[in-house]
Design a protein around this motif. Structure first.
Motif, PDB file in Angstrom:
ATOM      1  N   TRP A   1      -5.519  16.367  15.600  1.00 46.97           N
ATOM      2  CA  TRP A   1      -7.073  15.664  15.307  1.00 46.97           C
ATOM      3  C   TRP A   1      -7.952  15.570  17.149  1.00 46.97           C
ATOM      4  CZ3 TRP A   1      -9.724  14.591  11.671  1.00 46.97           C
ATOM      5  CH2 TRP A   1      -9.512  14.892  10.023  1.00 46.97           C
ATOM      6  N   ILE A   2      -8.770  15.790  17.193  1.00 44.40           N
ATOM      7  CA  ILE A   2      -9.879  16.258  18.700  1.00 44.40           C
ATOM      8  C   ILE A   2     -10.769  14.662  18.307  1.00 44.40           C
ATOM      9  CG2 ILE A   2     -11.432  17.408  19.639  1.00 44.40           C
ATOM     10  CD1 ILE A   2      -9.861  20.251  18.207  1.00 44.40           C
ATOM     11  N   ARG A   3     -11.054  14.715  17.032  1.00 41.67           N
ATOM     12  CA  ARG A   3     -12.353  13.987  17.138  1.00 41.67           C
ATOM     13  C   ARG A   3     -12.076  13.445  15.422  1.00 41.67           C
ATOM     14  NH1 ARG A   3     -17.740  13.973  19.763  1.00 41.67           N
ATOM     15  NH2 ARG A   3     -18.230  11.861  19.089  1.00 41.67           N
ATOM     16  N   LYS A   4     -12.126  11.626  15.596  1.00 46.62           N
ATOM     17  CA  LYS A   4     -11.917  11.224  14.704  1.00 46.62           C
ATOM     18  C   LYS A   4     -12.888  10.384  14.394  1.00 46.62           C
ATOM     19  CE  LYS A   4      -7.377  10.358  14.750  1.00 46.62           C
ATOM     20  NZ  LYS A   4      -5.749   9.675  15.250  1.00 46.62           N
ATOM     21  N   GLU A   5     -14.130  11.382  12.990  1.00 54.27           N
ATOM     22  CA  GLU A   5     -15.551   9.814  13.008  1.00 54.27           C
ATOM     23  C   GLU A   5     -16.284  10.731  11.412  1.00 54.27           C
ATOM     24  OE1 GLU A   5     -19.943   9.804  15.314  1.00 54.27           O
ATOM     25  OE2 GLU A   5     -17.653  10.594  16.768  1.00 54.27           O
ATOM     26  N   SER A   6     -16.992   9.734  11.170  1.00 55.25           N
ATOM     27  CA  SER A   6     -17.994  10.110  10.272  1.00 55.25           C
ATOM     28  C   SER A   6     -18.774  10.641  10.883  1.00 55.25           C
ATOM     29  CB  SER A   6     -17.280   8.624   8.872  1.00 55.25           C
ATOM     30  OG  SER A   6     -18.392   8.902   8.094  1.00 55.25           O
ATOM     31  N   ILE A   7     -19.255  12.183  10.484  1.00 59.68           N
ATOM     32  CA  ILE A   7     -20.920  12.300  10.388  1.00 59.68           C
ATOM     33  C   ILE A   7     -21.498  12.970   9.103  1.00 59.68           C
ATOM     34  CG2 ILE A   7     -21.851  14.188  11.516  1.00 59.68           C
ATOM     35  CD1 ILE A   7     -18.812  14.052  13.526  1.00 59.68           C
ATOM     36  N   PRO A   8     -22.585  12.700   9.193  1.00 62.40           N
ATOM     37  CA  PRO A   8     -23.137  13.035   7.790  1.00 62.40           C
ATOM     38  C   PRO A   8     -23.325  14.517   7.821  1.00 62.40           C
ATOM     39  CG  PRO A   8     -24.691  11.103   8.600  1.00 62.40           C
ATOM     40  CD  PRO A   8     -23.413  11.809  10.042  1.00 62.40           C
ATOM     41  N   PHE A   9     -24.197  14.818   6.798  1.00 59.60           N
ATOM     42  CA  PHE A   9     -23.504  16.480   6.708  1.00 59.60           C
ATOM     43  C   PHE A   9     -25.458  17.145   7.010  1.00 59.60           C
ATOM     44  CE2 PHE A   9     -21.465  17.614   2.515  1.00 59.60           C
ATOM     45  CZ  PHE A   9     -19.488  16.786   3.547  1.00 59.60           C
ATOM     46  N   GLN A  10     -26.137  15.638   7.374  1.00 56.01           N
ATOM     47  CA  GLN A  10     -27.770  16.370   7.254  1.00 56.01           C
ATOM     48  C   GLN A  10     -27.322  16.337   8.881  1.00 56.01           C
ATOM     49  OE1 GLN A  10     -29.255  12.718   6.537  1.00 56.01           O
ATOM     50  NE2 GLN A  10     -29.346  11.483   8.786  1.00 56.01           N
ATOM     51  N   PHE A  11     -26.863  15.885   9.960  1.00 55.14           N
ATOM     52  CA  PHE A  11     -26.792  16.208  11.329  1.00 55.14           C
ATOM     53  C   PHE A  11     -26.397  17.671  11.798  1.00 55.14           C
ATOM     54  CE2 PHE A  11     -25.795  11.889  13.713  1.00 55.14           C
ATOM     55  CZ  PHE A  11     -26.532  11.474  12.181  1.00 55.14           C
ATOM     56  N   ALA A  12     -25.242  18.501  10.127  1.00 53.60           N
ATOM     57  CA  ALA A  12     -24.988  19.903  10.305  1.00 53.60           C
ATOM     58  C   ALA A  12     -26.243  21.177   9.332  1.00 53.60           C
ATOM     59  CB  ALA A  12     -23.727  20.128  10.036  1.00 53.60           C
ATOM     60  N   HIS A  13     -26.957  20.358   8.982  1.00 55.47           N
ATOM     61  CA  HIS A  13     -27.832  21.015   8.412  1.00 55.47           C
ATOM     62  C   HIS A  13     -28.566  21.599   8.426  1.00 55.47           C
ATOM     63  CE1 HIS A  13     -28.901  18.512   4.461  1.00 55.47           C
ATOM     64  NE2 HIS A  13     -27.278  18.805   4.677  1.00 55.47           N
ATOM     65  N   HIS A  14     -28.329  22.532   9.801  1.00 56.60           N
ATOM     66  CA  HIS A  14     -28.748  23.276  11.325  1.00 56.60           C
ATOM     67  C   HIS A  14     -28.094  24.490  11.112  1.00 56.60           C
ATOM     68  CE1 HIS A  14     -27.432  21.197  13.668  1.00 56.60           C
ATOM     69  NE2 HIS A  14     -26.540  22.707  14.931  1.00 56.60           N
ATOM     70  N   LEU A  15     -26.738  24.070  10.395  1.00 53.35           N
ATOM     71  CA  LEU A  15     -26.164  25.431  10.419  1.00 53.35           C
ATOM     72  C   LEU A  15     -25.800  26.095   9.275  1.00 53.35           C
ATOM     73  CD1 LEU A  15     -23.299  23.112  12.468  1.00 53.35           C
ATOM     74  CD2 LEU A  15     -24.530  25.441  13.180  1.00 53.35           C
TER      75      LEU A  15
END
Length: 122
Positions: free
Chosen positions: A97-111
């Motif tokens: 594991w490199i990063r254990k964090e909850s990140i909303p999909f909206q932060f990746a919508h540009h991908l």
């Protein structure tokens, strides 16, 4: 099994791993292992041996978030784990594991994913 030696001229691969529940993510983060369905095993093992690095991005189905990401650290073997019960999973493999964090999909919508009709990454 051992990790492959670095292959600088080989591509880096990324996979989104969907889990049915957060408990599986917690087990993975605590034990440094993962298990997937047999239909995914061939793709992941092939990527492990033909890529310089394989990153797994985890998301619980229906959560609207990514729960973090890890590096695939071994090929998938035949040994199964009782941690996931008998829910149709295949062999176990190591993840780091490199990063254990909850990140909303909206932060990746540009991908977008060019191999999936340019759909949003989520």
């Amino acid at each position: 099994s051992r990790s492959p030696s670095p292959r600088p001229n080989m591509p880096v691969r990324y996979f989104i791993m969907k889990s049915n529940n957060l408990q599986n993510i917690d087990i993975s983060q605590q034990k440094g292992i993962w298990s997937t369905t047999p239909s995914n095993e061939r793709k992941l093992n092939r990527a492990f041996w033909e890529s310089s690095m394989v990153y797994l991005i985890f998301s619980v189905q229906g959560s609207g978030h990514f729960q973090g990401f890890a590096r695939m650290a071994s090929e998938i073997g035949c040994e199964k784990s009782q941690d996931w019960g008998s829910a149709g999973f295949g062999g176990v493999f190591k993840v780091e594991w490199i990063r254990k964090e909850s990140i909303p999909f909206q932060f990746a919508h540009h991908l977008s994913n060019p191999w999936n009709d340019n759909k949003k990454v989520q």
